[in-house]
Design an enzyme around this catalytic site. Structure first.
Site, short mmCIF file in Angstrom:
data_model
loop_
_atom_site.label_atom_id
_atom_site.label_comp_id
_atom_site.label_asym_id
_atom_site.label_seq_id
_atom_site.Cartn_x
_atom_site.Cartn_y
_atom_site.Cartn_z
N SER A 142 0.85 -1.19 0.00
CA SER A 142 0.00 0.00 0.00
C SER A 142 0.88 1.23 0.00
O SER A 142 1.97 1.24 0.59
CB SER A 142 -0.90 0.02 1.24
OG SER A 142 -1.58 1.26 1.35
N TYR A 157 -1.70 0.03 10.10
CA TYR A 157 -1.85 -0.54 8.75
C TYR A 157 -0.61 -0.28 7.92
O TYR A 157 -0.05 -1.19 7.29
CB TYR A 157 -3.09 0.08 8.10
CG TYR A 157 -3.36 -0.37 6.69
CD1 TYR A 157 -4.06 -1.55 6.44
CD2 TYR A 157 -2.94 0.39 5.59
CE1 TYR A 157 -4.33 -1.97 5.14
CE2 TYR A 157 -3.21 -0.02 4.30
CZ TYR A 157 -3.90 -1.20 4.07
OH TYR A 157 -4.15 -1.60 2.79
#
Length: 252
Positions: A142, A157
């Site tokens: 990501s 995250y």
């Protein structure tokens, strides 16, 4: 025929990757956790286009189930393709929970770690003996792990996805003696079901994200799926140990 395993392929990026990979003549074993209907849709789309796919259930957050999953893969390879190895692995299955640093609990941290980092690490280790020499791995990370995607609320995250980027480099180093390439793809804001269909529930955030993207729109699953398929194929045969951001120029 080459065979690919794509985790988390019942919707979104994983579904697109499975379909795009199959379009290039590769058989696909795809996984799902709870969304059996979505996985069936992925299989049906691949078969409609003339490909072959099999869906298997897998909870990437439960590493104790990986040996049984490996046994299922062995059976599918034998029964469907008369093979005892596969060629490509896409570690895509994921989860997203947003919380500011001061509100992040150990439970939230550990849950993300099991799915986003420990899961891909030990699933790859479990499947390693079945991965053919000369194959390829793509880890879906990501841009939350890079400067372009730093946003409040994604510290846990982004930390896990950053760990997956580092793991990609180590795997590329260790697997290179077998001719196996390992890369990662870092999507930006992409219209998927992640975070409980956040973009459907909060459409008001989309214009702002598009405005911060150089190419002027939100990403779509196929934007990422085609990049994954290209890295696995012959076009990516001289690329390894790289993290490629696929974000349309977010925060450029």
């Amino acid at each position: 025929m080459r065979i690919a395993i794509v985790t988390g392929a019942s919707s979104g990026i994983g579904q697109s990757a499975a379909i795009q990979i199959a379009k290039r003549g590769t058989g696909v074993i795809l996984t799902y956790r709870d969304n059996h209907a979505g996985a069936s849709d992925t299989v049906a789309t691949i078969e409609k286009n003339g490909g072959t796919a099999v869906a298997l259930r897998l909870d990437i957050g439960r590493s104790e189930t990986f040996p049984a999953f490996r046994d299922s893969v062995v059976a599918v390879l034998r029964d469907t393709w008369q093979r005892d190895t596969f060629d490509h692995l896409v570690n895509n299955a994921g989860s997203s929970r947003m919380a500011l640093f001061e509100h992040t609990t150990e439970e939230m941290f550990d849950a993300l770690m099991r799915v986003l980092l420990k899961g891909p690490y030990f699933l790859t280790q479990t499947l390693r003996p079945l991965l053919a020499d000369g194959g390829a791995i793509v880890n879906v990370t990501s841009n939350a792990a890079s400067v372009s995607g730093l946003e409040p609320g994604y510290s846990a995250y982004g930390t896990m996805k950053g760990g997956l980027v580092v793991l990609t480099r180590y795997l590329a180093k260790e697997f290179s003696r077998r001719g196996i390439r390992v890369n990662s793809v870092s999507p930006g804001s992409t219209r998927t079901r992640i975070a409980d269909n956040a973009f459907e529930r909060h459409p008001e955030v989309v214009p702002g994200l598009a405005a911060r993207t150089a190419l002027g729109r939100l990403g779509e699953p196929d934007d990422i799926g085609v990049a994954i398929a290209a890295l696995l194929g012959e076009d990516g045969s001289w690329i390894t140990a790289q993290n490629i951001e696929v974000s349309g120029g977010y925060n450029l």
